[in-house]
Design a protein around this motif. Structure first.
Motif, mmCIF file in Angstrom:
data_model
loop_
_atom_site.group_PDB
_atom_site.id
_atom_site.type_symbol
_atom_site.label_atom_id
_atom_site.label_comp_id
_atom_site.label_asym_id
_atom_site.label_seq_id
_atom_site.Cartn_x
_atom_site.Cartn_y
_atom_site.Cartn_z
ATOM 1 N N PHE A 74 -34.462 12.326 19.596
ATOM 2 C CA PHE A 74 -33.258 13.002 20.081
ATOM 3 C C PHE A 74 -33.011 14.206 19.178
ATOM 4 C CE2 PHE A 74 -32.943 8.508 20.994
ATOM 5 C CZ PHE A 74 -32.521 8.459 22.310
ATOM 6 N N ALA A 75 -33.056 15.395 19.732
ATOM 7 C CA ALA A 75 -32.895 16.611 18.922
ATOM 8 C C ALA A 75 -32.005 17.609 19.631
ATOM 9 C CB ALA A 75 -34.244 17.248 18.634
ATOM 10 N N GLN A 76 -31.220 18.315 18.846
ATOM 11 C CA GLN A 76 -30.364 19.357 19.398
ATOM 12 C C GLN A 76 -31.198 20.595 19.720
ATOM 13 O OE1 GLN A 76 -27.109 19.988 16.765
ATOM 14 N NE2 GLN A 76 -25.639 20.125 18.404
ATOM 15 N N LEU A 77 -30.827 21.283 20.774
ATOM 16 C CA LEU A 77 -31.452 22.572 21.062
ATOM 17 C C LEU A 77 -31.287 23.465 19.837
ATOM 18 C CD1 LEU A 77 -30.027 23.127 24.657
ATOM 19 C CD2 LEU A 77 -32.332 22.383 24.061
ATOM 20 N N ARG A 78 -32.339 24.246 19.495
ATOM 21 C CA ARG A 78 -32.261 24.987 18.245
ATOM 22 C C ARG A 78 -32.953 26.335 18.312
ATOM 23 N NH1 ARG A 78 -34.984 20.490 14.645
ATOM 24 N NH2 ARG A 78 -33.344 19.404 15.727
ATOM 25 N N HIS A 79 -32.581 27.158 17.370
ATOM 26 C CA HIS A 79 -33.187 28.472 17.204
ATOM 27 C C HIS A 79 -33.846 28.500 15.838
ATOM 28 C CE1 HIS A 79 -33.771 32.801 17.515
ATOM 29 N NE2 HIS A 79 -33.254 32.932 16.320
ATOM 30 N N GLU A 80 -35.095 28.975 15.776
ATOM 31 C CA GLU A 80 -35.858 28.951 14.524
ATOM 32 C C GLU A 80 -36.266 30.353 14.100
ATOM 33 O OE1 GLU A 80 -38.134 24.643 15.131
ATOM 34 O OE2 GLU A 80 -39.227 26.511 15.447
ATOM 35 N N SER A 81 -36.531 30.495 12.811
ATOM 36 C CA SER A 81 -37.134 31.725 12.288
ATOM 37 C C SER A 81 -38.169 31.334 11.242
ATOM 38 C CB SER A 81 -36.074 32.646 11.675
ATOM 39 O OG SER A 81 -35.472 32.029 10.557
ATOM 40 N N SER A 85 -43.478 35.742 4.538
ATOM 41 C CA SER A 85 -44.406 35.515 3.424
ATOM 42 C C SER A 85 -44.272 34.073 2.982
ATOM 43 C CB SER A 85 -44.086 36.463 2.256
ATOM 44 O OG SER A 85 -42.776 36.235 1.785
ATOM 45 N N GLY A 86 -45.234 33.630 2.211
ATOM 46 C CA GLY A 86 -45.195 32.254 1.745
ATOM 47 C C GLY A 86 -46.349 31.451 2.318
ATOM 48 N N ASN A 87 -46.477 30.217 1.848
ATOM 49 C CA ASN A 87 -47.601 29.386 2.227
ATOM 50 C C ASN A 87 -47.199 28.238 3.141
ATOM 51 O OD1 ASN A 87 -49.375 30.895 0.611
ATOM 52 N ND2 ASN A 87 -48.772 29.733 -1.198
ATOM 53 N N THR A 88 -46.139 28.395 3.863
ATOM 54 C CA THR A 88 -45.693 27.323 4.729
ATOM 55 C C THR A 88 -45.624 27.774 6.174
ATOM 56 O OG1 THR A 88 -43.941 25.716 5.184
ATOM 57 C CG2 THR A 88 -43.261 27.881 4.352
ATOM 58 N N ARG A 89 -45.905 26.845 7.080
ATOM 59 C CA ARG A 89 -45.767 27.110 8.518
ATOM 60 C C ARG A 89 -44.522 26.429 9.059
ATOM 61 N NH1 ARG A 89 -47.321 23.001 11.772
ATOM 62 N NH2 ARG A 89 -48.106 21.148 10.725
ATOM 63 N N ILE A 90 -43.678 25.856 8.171
ATOM 64 C CA ILE A 90 -42.477 25.153 8.586
ATOM 65 C C ILE A 90 -41.356 26.165 8.780
ATOM 66 C CG2 ILE A 90 -40.844 23.321 8.042
ATOM 67 C CD1 ILE A 90 -43.771 22.425 8.458
ATOM 68 N N PRO A 91 -40.731 26.199 9.957
ATOM 69 C CA PRO A 91 -39.685 27.195 10.210
ATOM 70 C C PRO A 91 -38.356 26.801 9.590
ATOM 71 C CG PRO A 91 -39.917 25.779 12.116
ATOM 72 C CD PRO A 91 -40.985 25.346 11.127
ATOM 73 N N THR A 92 -37.478 27.789 9.495
ATOM 74 C CA THR A 92 -36.095 27.540 9.118
ATOM 75 C C THR A 92 -35.262 27.468 10.383
ATOM 76 O OG1 THR A 92 -36.343 28.722 7.022
ATOM 77 C CG2 THR A 92 -34.102 28.452 7.880
ATOM 78 N N ILE A 93 -34.516 26.380 10.534
ATOM 79 C CA ILE A 93 -33.641 26.237 11.688
ATOM 80 C C ILE A 93 -32.356 26.978 11.366
ATOM 81 C CG2 ILE A 93 -32.648 24.611 13.330
ATOM 82 C CD1 ILE A 93 -35.630 24.177 12.923
ATOM 83 N N THR A 94 -32.120 28.080 12.051
ATOM 84 C CA THR A 94 -31.003 28.935 11.674
ATOM 85 C C THR A 94 -29.689 28.559 12.360
ATOM 86 O OG1 THR A 94 -31.659 30.525 13.377
ATOM 87 C CG2 THR A 94 -32.519 30.870 11.161
ATOM 88 N N LYS A 95 -29.770 27.958 13.557
ATOM 89 C CA LYS A 95 -28.526 27.652 14.268
ATOM 90 C C LYS A 95 -28.833 26.754 15.459
ATOM 91 C CE LYS A 95 -28.769 31.519 17.496
ATOM 92 N NZ LYS A 95 -28.039 32.576 18.192
ATOM 93 N N ILE A 96 -27.772 26.211 16.028
ATOM 94 C CA ILE A 96 -27.903 25.501 17.296
ATOM 95 C C ILE A 96 -28.276 26.525 18.359
ATOM 96 C CG2 ILE A 96 -26.660 24.162 19.029
ATOM 97 C CD1 ILE A 96 -24.848 23.191 16.713
#
Length: 203
Positions: A74-81, A85-96
């Motif tokens: 169960f997950a809320q609809l989200r917007h990512e960015s 740069s950096g060594n990660t492919r994990i996004p930051t969830i900026t808002k609903i």
């Protein structure tokens, strides 16, 4: 016609954890009413919480639970960015997010299809998902493939895995992006050998 044991529920009005308590209580109440003095098999497991970004987005926590033997998220609809740069492919969830924003953050158009349980209709926010999956059988990214793969280079391997598994073709945009040396470099830099191995096994 394929069955799935991995169900994702997208929610627009509360967090995944908040919503998950509702079906859990419902299943447990129904089960309690059906008991005839015999020990019944438990049909609903514990709710597990998965924070999207523990430091920034606790309010977007995803819930996971097993219901009638099915794994349900169960997950809320989200917007990512994504960080440039950096060594990660994990996004930051900026808002609903809105359904539109949630669709365009996904990897491929076939994964942007939603089933609206209120209207009982399929929603295709990119206008390509249903056509790509059911008619032309093309793996396509909602955003330009180079941009998508630069954000998360693992999606290169996922594209191949889906194409192999469902007998689909890769779009020209995806094939062109796959040849780009920058994408090769990002794949080596951001993705672990273990994660790559898992995708190769899936192929």
């Amino acid at each position: 016609g394929l069955e799935s044991h991995d169900i994702d529920i997208a929610i627009d009005s509360c967090t995944g954890v908040e919503f998950a308590t509702i079906p859990k209580h419902h299943v447990e109440a129904e089960q309690h009413q059906e008991e005839d003095g015999e020990q019944q098999t438990k049909q609903c497991g514990k709710i597990g919480g998965i924070a999207a970004n523990p430091d920034q987005s606790k309010h977007l926590e995803t819930a996971t639970m097993k219901i009638f033997g099915l794994e349900v998220d169960f997950a809320q609809l989200r917007h990512e960015s994504y960080a440039q740069s950096g060594n990660t492919r994990i996004p930051t969830i900026t808002k609903i997010g809105t359904p539109y924003e949630d669709a365009y953050r996904r990897d491929f158009t076939m994964n942007t299809l939603y089933y609206n349980i209120t209207t009982q209709c399929i929603e295709d926010w990119t206008h390509y998902g249903f056509h790509d999956l059911m008619t032309t059988k093309v793996v396509r990214t909602p955003l330009p493939a180079y941009e998508t793969f630069q954000d998360d280079p693992l999606r290169v391997l996922r594209a191949i895995r889906f194409a192999v598994r469902y007998d689909m073709e890769l779009s020209l945009d995806i094939r062109t992006a796959c040849w780009n040396p920058n994408i090769h470099s990002e794949l080596q830099r951001k993705v672990s050998r273990e994660r790559i191995g898992k995708e190769l096994e899936g192929m």
